[in-house]
Design an enzyme around this catalytic site. Structure first.
Site, PDB file in Angstrom:
ATOM      1  N   SER A 100       0.825  -1.209   0.000  1.00 48.81           N
ATOM      2  CA  SER A 100       0.000   0.000   0.000  1.00 48.81           C
ATOM      3  C   SER A 100       0.858   1.257   0.000  1.00 48.81           C
ATOM      4  CB  SER A 100      -0.916   0.009   1.230  1.00 48.81           C
ATOM      5  OG  SER A 100      -0.135   0.065   2.416  1.00 48.81           O
ATOM      6  N   ASP A 129       0.600  -7.141  13.747  1.00 47.48           N
ATOM      7  CA  ASP A 129       1.787  -6.507  13.154  1.00 47.48           C
ATOM      8  C   ASP A 129       2.220  -5.287  13.975  1.00 47.48           C
ATOM      9  OD1 ASP A 129       3.845  -6.323  11.308  1.00 47.48           O
ATOM     10  OD2 ASP A 129       2.685  -5.138   9.866  1.00 47.48           O
TER      11      ASP A 129
END
Length: 399
Positions: free
Chosen positions: A31, A142
């Site tokens: 992204s 994450d």
């Protein structure tokens, strides 16, 4: 991450007829993050635009929407707010709160290892945000310095909830690929890809070690070798690397990074409670976490402002003023005159070639003449009226 620099094809685009893409902040493997503007609400936003390869992946899009909705329902100031999600042509995107500041990674690069009181100042909001998510049944998967943002006001916020899970659900993601960031993965994530709140706890434990020492506990030639080391080795004590680290922090890291999930803190709530006990025991002072000075976000904002300024200069047209413009200089506003100087200066100069004094004399002379003629008229009127009254009073005698 690859920083914003040259123009991006999406810049100045209007996503979903609502979100104006202004300037790139940073990009990664899946992204790109832009600063943007919600033109409907006139609100600055951060736009996370996913790679175009995910646009046609229905499995990804379904999970992407579900994760965005789940995170948007969370209401915690330590979490970056999610406002909206959508898909514009070839680009799935996420609309988030724009944090004017930088990442914890950028702060570590600028300043290096942190003292214990600064570590606590970072961990409190991180664990607080994770605790809210864990209560709601969500797992981050994450946790790392790149996903921890620090505002210019000193707020610490956790970002990118659920993105790893959405990518994992994509049909284009190969089976057996380890998702996440190798240095912060828990052993179970490496082994079979499973994750629960204790996996986030492990990542926070690695983060604590890094904040205290300036580097992560495992190194290797590749991400895969780094990831697999935690299956057979424990995270070392930070005090063995940096002198002065309190033993309580060694114990905190050890309990968070136990290889067996059953031996760790159950969730961020339990780890946060232990952190507070340590801070109280050591009497650690309060601390405001500074934002990094030279962050990608700051550079992006400066770049966008410079473009706006250039556009304004190129598009500006001269303004014509048919009347005379008077410019007041700093010295024009003088102090009041002292008592030794006359309050009013005599009027001098000319107008149309005639001395001002002549105008003044003429005006005074005209005024005097008007008064004389008015007096004459009044006197004549009085005489006439007096004569008429006298004649009227003696009229009967005359008759």
């Amino acid at each position: 991450m690859v920083e914003a620099g040259t123009r991006d094809p999406l810049e100045s685009a209007l996503l979903d007829s609502r979100y104006l893409v202004q300037a790139k902040i940073a990009s990664g493997g899946t992204s790109t993050v832009y600063r943007g503007l919600d033109v409907r609400l006139d609100r600055p936003v951060a736009l996370k635009v996913m790679d175009a390869r995910y646009a046609g992946d229905e499995q990804f899009l379904t999970r992407f929407r579900l994760e965005a909705r789940a995170v948007a329902r969370l209401n915690n100031r330590a979490l970056v707010a999610v406002y909206d999600q959508g898909k514009d042509g070839r680009h799935p995107f996420l609309v988030m709160e724009l944090i004017e500041g930088g990442t914890l990674r950028e702060l570590l690069i600028e300043r290096g290892p942190m003292p214990p009181h600064a570590v606590v100042a970072v961990l409190r909001p991180v664990l607080g945000g994770l605790a809210a998510a864990h209560r709601a049944g969500l797992v981050h998967r994450d946790v790392k310095p790149e996903n921890i943002l620090i505002s210019d006001d000193g707020d610490v916020k956790l970002a990118d909830f659920g993105l790893v899970r959405a990518v994992a659900a994509a049909s284009i993601t190969s089976t057996g690929v380890i998702l996440g960031t190798a240095a912060y993965l828990s052993p179970e994530q490496v082994r079979d890809g499973n994750a629960d709140p204790r996996s986030d706890v492990y990542s926070v434990g690695v983060l604590v070690y890094e904040l205290l020492t300036g580097h992560t506990p495992f190194t290797g030639d590749s991400a895969l070798s780094i990831a697999y080391q935690r299956l057979d080795a424990d995270v070392p004590r930070a005090s063995a690397v940096i002198d002065g680290v309190p033993p309580q922090f060694d114990e905190l890291v050890a309990c968070a990074t136990a290889r067996n999930p059953a031996d760790r803190y159950a969730d961020a709530i339990a780890m946060g409670a232990d952190l507070e006990a340590i801070a109280e025991e050591l009497a650690l002072p309060e601390f405001r976490v500074p934002a990094p000075r030279n962050s990608a976000q700051h550079r992006s904002a400066a770049l966008y402002r410079s473009r706006i300024t250039q556009q304004g200069q190129l598009g500006a047209k001269p303004v014509h003023h048919p009347t005379r413009q008077l410019t007041r200089q700093p010295g024009d506003c003088s102090e009041p005159a002292s008592g030794s100087e006359p309050e009013h200066e005599p009027i001098t100069g000319q107008f149309a070639g005639i001395a001002i004094e002549e105008f003044i004399w003429a005006r005074q002379h005209a005024r005097r003449m008007v008064l004389v003629w008015v007096s004459v008229v009044l006197a004549i009127t009085g005489l006439v009226a007096s004569a008429a009254w006298t004649i009227g009073s003696n009229l009967s005698g005359l008759l």
